[in-house]
Design an enzyme around this catalytic site. Structure first.
Site, PDB file in Angstrom:
ATOM      1  N   GLY A  47       6.703  -4.207   4.887  1.00 33.19           N
ATOM      2  CA  GLY A  47       6.263  -4.896   3.678  1.00 33.19           C
ATOM      3  C   GLY A  47       6.269  -6.405   3.795  1.00 33.19           C
ATOM      4  O   GLY A  47       5.394  -7.089   3.250  1.00 33.19           O
ATOM      5  N   SER A 106      10.466   8.804   2.501  1.00 30.36           N
ATOM      6  CA  SER A 106      10.077   7.405   2.311  1.00 30.36           C
ATOM      7  C   SER A 106       9.621   7.095   0.891  1.00 30.36           C
ATOM      8  O   SER A 106       9.247   5.962   0.595  1.00 30.36           O
ATOM      9  CB  SER A 106       8.960   7.048   3.281  1.00 30.36           C
ATOM     10  OG  SER A 106       7.802   7.776   2.969  1.00 30.36           O
ATOM     11  N   THR A 159       0.490  -0.048   3.936  1.00 32.60           N
ATOM     12  CA  THR A 159       1.692   0.633   4.381  1.00 32.60           C
ATOM     13  C   THR A 159       2.254  -0.162   5.560  1.00 32.60           C
ATOM     14  O   THR A 159       1.591  -1.039   6.096  1.00 32.60           O
ATOM     15  CB  THR A 159       1.365   2.085   4.786  1.00 32.60           C
ATOM     16  OG1 THR A 159       2.570   2.750   5.145  1.00 32.60           O
ATOM     17  CG2 THR A 159       0.404   2.152   5.960  1.00 32.60           C
ATOM     18  N   GLY A 160       3.479   0.139   5.936  1.00 28.45           N
ATOM     19  CA  GLY A 160       4.082  -0.564   7.065  1.00 28.45           C
ATOM     20  C   GLY A 160       5.151  -1.542   6.613  1.00 28.45           C
ATOM     21  O   GLY A 160       5.691  -1.413   5.511  1.00 28.45           O
ATOM     22  N   THR A 208       5.561   4.682   2.905  1.00 29.64           N
ATOM     23  CA  THR A 208       4.876   4.521   1.623  1.00 29.64           C
ATOM     24  C   THR A 208       3.644   5.411   1.398  1.00 29.64           C
ATOM     25  O   THR A 208       2.852   5.598   2.316  1.00 29.64           O
ATOM     26  CB  THR A 208       4.356   3.057   1.605  1.00 29.64           C
ATOM     27  OG1 THR A 208       5.392   2.200   2.030  1.00 29.64           O
ATOM     28  CG2 THR A 208       3.814   2.662   0.289  1.00 29.64           C
ATOM     29  N   THR A 234       7.149   3.802  -3.040  1.00 26.79           N
ATOM     30  CA  THR A 234       7.961   3.867  -1.820  1.00 26.79           C
ATOM     31  C   THR A 234       9.450   3.734  -2.133  1.00 26.79           C
ATOM     32  O   THR A 234       9.818   3.200  -3.183  1.00 26.79           O
ATOM     33  CB  THR A 234       7.566   2.721  -0.859  1.00 26.79           C
ATOM     34  OG1 THR A 234       8.197   2.901   0.396  1.00 26.79           O
ATOM     35  CG2 THR A 234       7.937   1.366  -1.397  1.00 26.79           C
ATOM     36  N   ARG A 247      16.423  -5.589  -1.625  1.00 30.62           N
ATOM     37  CA  ARG A 247      15.210  -5.961  -0.899  1.00 30.62           C
ATOM     38  C   ARG A 247      13.987  -5.277  -1.535  1.00 30.62           C
ATOM     39  O   ARG A 247      14.020  -4.098  -1.864  1.00 30.62           O
ATOM     40  CB  ARG A 247      15.338  -5.541   0.572  1.00 30.62           C
ATOM     41  CG  ARG A 247      14.090  -5.815   1.429  1.00 30.62           C
ATOM     42  CD  ARG A 247      13.202  -4.581   1.537  1.00 30.62           C
ATOM     43  NE  ARG A 247      12.085  -4.763   2.464  1.00 30.62           N
ATOM     44  CZ  ARG A 247      11.065  -3.940   2.570  1.00 30.62           C
ATOM     45  NH1 ARG A 247      11.001  -2.867   1.794  1.00 30.62           N
ATOM     46  NH2 ARG A 247      10.098  -4.150   3.425  1.00 30.62           N
ATOM     47  N   VAL A 248      12.936  -6.034  -1.700  1.00 27.75           N
ATOM     48  CA  VAL A 248      11.672  -5.481  -2.205  1.00 27.75           C
ATOM     49  C   VAL A 248      10.583  -5.810  -1.188  1.00 27.75           C
ATOM     50  O   VAL A 248      10.508  -6.944  -0.708  1.00 27.75           O
ATOM     51  CB  VAL A 248      11.320  -6.086  -3.583  1.00 27.75           C
ATOM     52  CG1 VAL A 248       9.928  -5.671  -4.021  1.00 27.75           C
ATOM     53  CG2 VAL A 248      12.355  -5.659  -4.631  1.00 27.75           C
ATOM     54  N   GLY A 249       9.758  -4.816  -0.875  1.00 27.81           N
ATOM     55  CA  GLY A 249       8.675  -5.041   0.090  1.00 27.81           C
ATOM     56  C   GLY A 249       7.357  -5.331  -0.605  1.00 27.81           C
ATOM     57  O   GLY A 249       7.321  -5.935  -1.680  1.00 27.81           O
ATOM     58  N   ASP A 250       6.287  -4.859  -0.001  1.00 29.45           N
ATOM     59  CA  ASP A 250       4.946  -5.131  -0.522  1.00 29.45           C
ATOM     60  C   ASP A 250       4.507  -4.159  -1.609  1.00 29.45           C
ATOM     61  O   ASP A 250       3.666  -4.494  -2.447  1.00 29.45           O
ATOM     62  CB  ASP A 250       3.929  -5.033   0.632  1.00 29.45           C
ATOM     63  CG  ASP A 250       3.939  -3.634   1.278  1.00 29.45           C
ATOM     64  OD1 ASP A 250       5.050  -3.128   1.573  1.00 29.45           O
ATOM     65  OD2 ASP A 250       2.860  -3.048   1.476  1.00 29.45           O
TER      66      ASP A 250
HETATM   67  N1  GLY Z   1       5.664  -0.774   2.851  1.00 30.87           N
HETATM   68  C1  GLY Z   1       6.885  -0.430   2.278  1.00 30.87           C
HETATM   69  C2  GLY Z   1       7.923  -1.435   2.351  1.00 30.87           C
HETATM   70  O1  GLY Z   1       7.939  -2.230   3.268  1.00 30.87           O
HETATM   71  O2  GLY Z   1       8.778  -1.448   1.503  1.00 30.87           O
END
Ligand code: GLY
Length: 329
Positions: A243, A79, A240-241, A189, A207, A217-220
Site C-alpha cells: 500500500g 488478507s 493491490t500490493g 486485498t 483488506t 498502519r493504514v495502506g492504500d
Molecule cells: N494493499 C493493501 C495494503 O497495503 O494495506
C-alpha cells in the site's frame, strides 16, 4: 427529459437493451455490456456474487458491495475481513472504501472487530456528512448502526501470527520470496470494479492490510485515489500490493487520468507502475509488488503489475475467467 434520465429509464425498462454514453461522443450508440473485475483469481466467487446483482438489474454500487462481502466473510481468506492476518500486536485492523458513479465516497481505516468493513464504509458514505472514519470512531459508528462486535481472529490466523512472533521480523519492504509465496496463497486485498446495465461504474476495496504491520498502519486500500478511484465519465481503477507504494503515486487516480488522456486500461495501469519505477528506481521496485486493474466506460479492461503472478478475475456475459497480468519485471 435530460440524457442521464433517459438512459436510466431505458435501463430500467429493458436492461439488455440499455445504452451507454460513449466517452468519445455519439451518445446512446452503444449497448452496455455489464462487467465485474476484481484483483486476484481467488476472487472469482466474489465476482459471481457481484454478477448476480447486475443480472438482477441492481446498480454497480450494490454489485461491488455484495461482491467484496464474500471474501470479508471467508475465514480462509487471510488478507480480508474475518480471518485476516493481524498486526504485530495480534490485532486485526481492517481498511475499506467504496465509491459510486456520482462521486459519493466512504471509507473506514483501522477498524476492529467488525467483519464487513465495506458495509461500514458504505454507511459512512450514505449516512454521514463525512467521507472517512478511523479506529475507535469507525467502530463507534459501526456499533451505532447496528453492526455486531466479533472476534476476527481464527485458529489459522493466530497460528500464523505466533509463528511470525518467533522472529518478529518487521520488514515492511517485503522480500520477493515472501511476495511470491503470498501471491501463491492468493494473499492480498480485494479491489472490485463493476459496470452496470445503466452504464454506471462503482468500485469497492477491502483488506486487513499488510500482515504484522505496526498497530494503526493504514495502506492504500481505504484511500480514495490510491486504492480505488471511479470517474463515471472515464473509467475506474483499483489496486493491490504494498500500500505504501500505491499511495506514493496516487495509483488509482493516476490510472483514471491516464485513461482520460487516451490510454487503454492496460496502458494506463502500466503507466502507473512505470511511474513508481521512475520515482524509486529499479532496485527498489524489484522488492515490492503492486498491481492494478482498470475498466473504462465502455467495459474494456486491463491490468498490470511490477512483479509477475498478479491476476485479474473477470465476469461478464461471456463467463468467468482469470487474466494473467503482464508485469514490468
Ligand atoms: N494493499 C493493501 C495494503 O497495503 O494495506
Amino acid at each position: 427529459m435530460n440524457r442521464r434520465k433517459f438512459v436510466k429509464t431505458i435501463g430500467a425498462l429493458a436492461p439488455a437493451a440499455a445504452f451507454v454514453n460513449s466517452t468519445f461522443g455519439n451518445p446512446l450508440s452503444k449497448q452496455v455490456k455489464p462487467i465485474v473485475i476484481s484483483t486476484w483469481q481467488g476472487n472469482v466467487k466474489a465476482n459471481e456474487k457481484a454478477w448476480e446483482q447486475l443480472m438482477n438489474n441492481l446498480p454497480a454500487l450494490e454489485a461491488v458491495h455484495q461482491g467484496v462481502m464474500v471474501p470479508e466473510a471467508d475465514p480462509d481468506d487471510m488478507s480480508v475481513g474475518y480471518g485476516g492476518l493481524p498486526d504485530r500486536d495480534g490485532v486485526v485492523t481492517l481498511d475499506a472504501c467504496i465509491m459510486d458513479h456520482l462521486g459519493n465516497i466512504g471509507a473506514v481505516m483501522a477498524l476492529e472487530n467488525i467483519i464487513h468493513a465495506s458495509s461500514v464504509a458504505r454507511g459512512v458514505m450514505e449516512k454521514t456528512p463525512h467521507v472517512q472514519l478511523v479506529g475507535d470512531g469507525a467502530l463507534q459508528f459501526a456499533l451505532e448502526q447496528g453492526f455486531k462486535k466479533e472476534n476476527l481472529l481464527t485458529e489459522k490466523s493466530v497460528a500464523a501470527w505466533k509463528e511470525w512472533l518467533k522472529t518478529s521480523l518487521y520488514n515492511p519492504m517485503t522480500t520477493v520470496e515472501e511476495i511470491q509465496k503470498s501471491i501463491e496463497n492468493n494473499h492480498d486485498t480485494i479491489g472490485m470494479l463493476a459496470l452496470d446495465h445503466q452504464g454506471n461504474l462503482s468500485g469497492a476495496c477491502s483488506t486487513s492490510g499488510m500482515a504484522y504491520k505496526l498497530h494503526g498502519r493504514v495502506g492504500d486500500s481505504p484511500i480514495i485515489g490510491a486504492g480505488l478511484y471511479v470517474d463515471n465519465e472515464i473509467g475506474a481503477a483499483t489496486a493491490t500490493g504494498v500500500g505504501e507504494e500505491v499511495v506514493r503515486i496516487c495509483g488509482s487516480h493516476t490510472i483514471v487520468e491516464a485513461m482520460r488522456y487516451g490510454k487503454s486500461p492496460e496502458e494506463a495501469c502500466k503507466s502507473a507502475v512505470e511511474r513508481l519505477i521512475k520515482m524509486k528506481g529499479e532496485t527498489y521496485c524489484k522488492k515490492v509488488q503492486i498491481g492494478f486493474i482498470a475498466v473504462d466506460k465502455n467495459g474494456n479492461t486491463g491490468c498490470y503489475s511490477l512483479l509477475p503472478k498478479f491476476t485479474m478475475a473477470v465476469r461478464d456475459q461471456v463467463g468467468s475467467r482469470v487474466i494473467q497480468a503482464k508485469s514490468i519485471f
